[in-house]
Design an enzyme around this catalytic site. Structure first.
Site, PDB file in Angstrom:
ATOM      1  CG  HIS A 189     -41.586  -8.551  13.197  1.00 30.89           C
ATOM      2  ND1 HIS A 189     -42.544  -7.815  12.533  1.00 30.89           N
ATOM      3  CD2 HIS A 189     -42.243  -9.610  13.760  1.00 30.89           C
ATOM      4  CE1 HIS A 189     -43.726  -8.387  12.689  1.00 30.89           C
ATOM      5  NE2 HIS A 189     -43.572  -9.480  13.430  1.00 30.89           N
ATOM      6  CB  SER A 319     -13.096  -5.076  -1.099  1.00 33.35           C
ATOM      7  OG  SER A 319     -12.820  -3.685  -1.165  1.00 33.35           O
ATOM      8  CE  LYS A 325     -16.585  -5.559   2.764  1.00 36.06           C
ATOM      9  NZ  LYS A 325     -17.621  -6.215   1.946  1.00 36.06           N
ATOM     10  CD  GLU A 332     -22.924  -9.632  -2.973  1.00 36.39           C
ATOM     11  OE1 GLU A 332     -22.749  -8.955  -1.945  1.00 36.39           O
ATOM     12  OE2 GLU A 332     -22.027  -9.820  -3.824  1.00 36.39           O
TER      13      GLU A 332
END
Length: 531
Positions: A189, A319, A325, A332
């Site tokens: 969960h 980025s 970053k 993805e």
């Protein structure tokens, strides 16, 4: 300067096409009629069309239905199609005439035109080789497009997707072995749960992937039934006796795959349902891959404010505005591919249910989407394996720190000090933001009991599931995650308890046999021919 042209003819009349073109009138009309997407059926499908025409010509020559010299020219031209030498002349849009009549005639016209040249005639001289009478002899669009779709799909699954999945599975198992001793907190969960080993997490992904490989292979078994000789609706009108058997045999010999005749030619002509089934298996595979990608994104989140239990390889800046970053771009990308596969599967399912009476005319869009989802899954899995999974590293200290601070360790604590005392320890740990061990000490719980109950090394081990495993555990042996497999065996020989299964051949043909063993077949070289 005016382009040189030649006159081509069909039942509707005459047309001009470029003199250099191998296609003829019906392809030219389709090019004019269907300027829809600029997309064409892929190389794998065109190769399969060449195999169909090659096998048919050989069968007709054996039966004496086609002049031997003409049949040889058709086979040689078809092999050029198989190799990709004539791809530039396959010009029909994916969204075309129902059933793929234009696509079939594109192949017939190109092969006939090239065969005429091989016989010493002019390109497209239909007096030497006719696209309908000779190349399309004993065939219809209604069976050949379906056949080509099945051949192309099995070849792509066998020689491209499954090897890519095997590499990913192996890479996950290697990481399972490397991370076998790293203790971490499990999570359910999205909340803290009891301890486990990071290696077990990777091994679970590998075993699930193995299951999906097997399920795709089982579904692909029904693609091996190809309906040569069914012709327009299944009766085999204008087809010489024995043609179907010989043609299927030649396809099987050429591809090295166990193609066979379907039990019922009418069923084959009416229903490309096996394609729907395979696509569904690919959809489920894609969802399993999505789960792996999402888990890696979660576990690598950070590096300062996320879980950061693992680090994915940095393959590019993340980025355009935030310096330094780095994003989980391979995971993805895999997610995006999964969403596209779901779209392809939806198209195939809808088209698969659109049959009417003796035919389903939606086969071109089914073929395009099936081969597209196989291709993008193959490519995505390969780069995901090479540029992401193989380079994953783990932060063992952070993983252990999470495990030791998990309040779910109280699950083990209550069996040693009792539920009520365990609950007090948990409340104290929450209130003071400490570990359970620190909270227990603060409340005066026996140190030995705390150490014994909260030993994350012990708690992260898999409890023996069998008496044999229990004996090994008592002897001090533990099976590492990479060597431990909960996946059913792939063949009956591996276990007496395995489900009955056998390779699919023409001798034991039946629905849903599966187990075609394609994962072990050598890949064909692009220029390889039959002789």
């Amino acid at each position: 300067m005016r382009l040189e042209t030649r006159i081509v003819r069909d039942s509707l009349g005459e047309l001009e096409v470029p003199a250099e073109a191998y296609y003829g009138a019906q392809t030219a009309r389709a090019m004019d009629n269907f300027p829809i997407s600029g997309l064409r059926l892929p190389r794998a499908f065109i190769r399969a069309q060449g195999i169909v025409k090659w096998a048919a010509a050989r069968a007709h020559a054996q039966l004496g239905a086609l002049d031997a010299r003409k049949a040889d020219a058709i086979c040689r031209a078809a092999e050029e199609v198989i190799r990709g030498d004539l791809d530039d002349w396959f010009r029909v849009d994916v969204y075309q005439a129902g059933a793929g009549t234009s696509q079939n005639m594109n192949a017939n016209e190109v092969i006939a035109a090239r065969a005429a040249e091989l016989l010493g005639g002019a390109r497209g001289d239909t007096r030497l080789v006719h696209p309908n009478d000779d190349v399309n002899m004993s065939q219809s669009t209604n069976d050949t497009i379906h056949i080509a779709m099945n051949i192309a799909a099995v070849e792509e699954l066998a020689h491209r997707l499954d090897p890519a999945l095997a590499d990913l599975e192996q890479a996950l198992r290697e990481k399972a072995a490397a991370f076998g001793d790293i203790v971490k907190s499990g999570r359910t969960h999205l909340q803290d749960a009891v301890p486990m080993r990071l290696g077990d997490e990777f091994a679970a992904w590998a075993d699930n992937l193995a299951r999906h490989r097997r399920w795709v292979e089982q579904a692909a078994g029904d693609l091996l039934a190809i309906g040569f000789g069914g012709n327009a609706i299944g009766t085999g009108i204008n087809t010489p006796p024995g043609f179907a058997e010989l043609a299927v045999r030649h396809v099987a010999e050429y591809t090295g795959l166990s193609f066979r005749l379907p039990a019922n030619p009418f069923t084959f002509n009416q229903n490309p349902d096996e394609v729907v089934w395979v696509s569904a298996a690919l959809r489920n595979l894609a969802l399993a891959l999505q789960r792996i990608a999402n888990d890696l994104r979660l576990l690598s989140s950070g590096p300062r404010t996320g879980l950061a239990e693992i680090t994915l390889p940095a393959v590019q800046p993340g980025s355009s505005i935030m310096p330094g970053k780095v994003n989980p771009v391979m995971a993805e990308m895999l997610n995006m591919v999964v969403f596209q596969v779901l779209g392809c599967d939806t198209t195939i399912a809808q088209a698969g249910g659109a049959g009417q009476l003796e035919l389903n005319v939606m086969m071109p869009v089914m073929a395009a989407n099936l081969l597209h989802e196989i291709a993008i899954l193959t490519n995505a899995v390969r780069v995901f394996t090479d540029r992401c999974v193989r380079g994953i590293t783990a932060d063992a200290e952070r993983c252990r720190a999470y495990a030791e601070r998990s309040l779910s360790l109280a699950t083990a604590l209550n069996t040693v000090v009792g539920y009520d005392t365990a609950a007090k320890v948990v409340k104290h740990a929450l209130a003071h933001d400490t570990s359970l061990l620190e909270a227990g000490r603060a409340l005066g719980v026996d140190e030995a009991a705390l150490q014994r109950a909260l030993d994350v090394n012990r708690l992260s081990l898999v409890t023996p599931r069998t008496l044999a495993e229990s004996g090994e555990a008592l002897a001090g042996h533990r099976t590492p995650p990479a060597a431990r497999s909960f996946t059913p065996p792939r063949t009956p020989a591996e276990s007496a308890d395995a489900p009955a299964a056998r390779p699919v051949t023409s001798a034991n043909a039946g629905p849903s046999d599966g187990w075609i063993g394609y994962a072990t077949l050598p890949a064909r070289e692009p220029g390889e021919t039959s002789d």
